[in-house]
Design a protein around this motif. Structure first.
Motif: not given
Length: 199
Positions: A170-176
């Motif tokens: 997900s985008a949130s996982e990518f941002a991490m």
């Protein structure tokens, strides 16, 4: 004639600069060199009509350089792109796995596992031993919209497509994922693919 050259020369140079700087493919870049050639010829004519030897010499040389650019981008490079594109199109209509050009990875759009747009690829890093794509460096806009963050995503977390690629996260996982620092990407070689594993 001098008045026409006075307008054509700067206009052609400015238009050509925008076309080549856009870097939107071999064809547009090649056409940019065609416009550059028109501009350098106009500058040369202006130099002849005003008796400016330095202007004549500089733009005479630039005309030759621009013609080499036309040959390179509208001739050789365009042939390479068209060949790769034809193989890609043909593979979509065959039973074999779809192909896409390695040079096509840079600039390819990326979305997350939910279809949300993430950013675009700026580079692909290949393994020396196998030649397979190991990581793709993806640029995404920062919150201020003025800068980009670069993150290296393992190929195992990517589903490649002809025009767009999709992450398995997900985008949130990518941002991490920890952003890369400037032009030092040396840490990519030591990262574990578990950084991008899907929970």
């Amino acid at each position: 004639m001098t008045e026409i050259a006075e307008w054509v020369a700067p206009l052609a140079t400015m238009i050509a600069a925008v076309m080549t700087a856009a870097n939107l493919g071999a064809r547009l870049t090649g056409l940019g060199f065609v416009v550059f050639t028109v501009g350098s010829i106009a500058w040369t004519m202006l130099g002849i009509s005003t008796g400016q030897t330095s202007l004549i010499a500089a733009n005479g040389f630039l005309t030759v350089v621009n013609m080499v650019g036309v040959w390179r981008w509208l001739g050789r490079q365009s042939t390479y792109e068209q060949g790769g594109r034809s193989a890609q199109v043909a593979s979509h209509h065959s039973s074999a796995p779809s192909l896409f050009t390695a040079s096509g990875i840079a600039g390819m759009g990326f979305e997350d596992c939910h279809g949300k747009r993430i950013g675009k690829a700026v580079e692909a890093l290949l393994e020396c031993r196998t030649g397979k794509v190991r990581h793709v460096v993806i640029a995404s806009a920062a919150q201020n919209g003025l800068e980009e963050h670069l993150r290296a995503v393992p190929a195992s977390a990517i589903v490649f497509g002809g025009e767009m690629a999709r992450l398995r996260i997900s985008a949130s996982e990518f941002a991490m994922i920890t952003p890369l620092h400037g032009n030092d990407w040396s840490e990519v070689g030591y990262r574990n693919e578990a950084d991008c594993r899907r929970p």
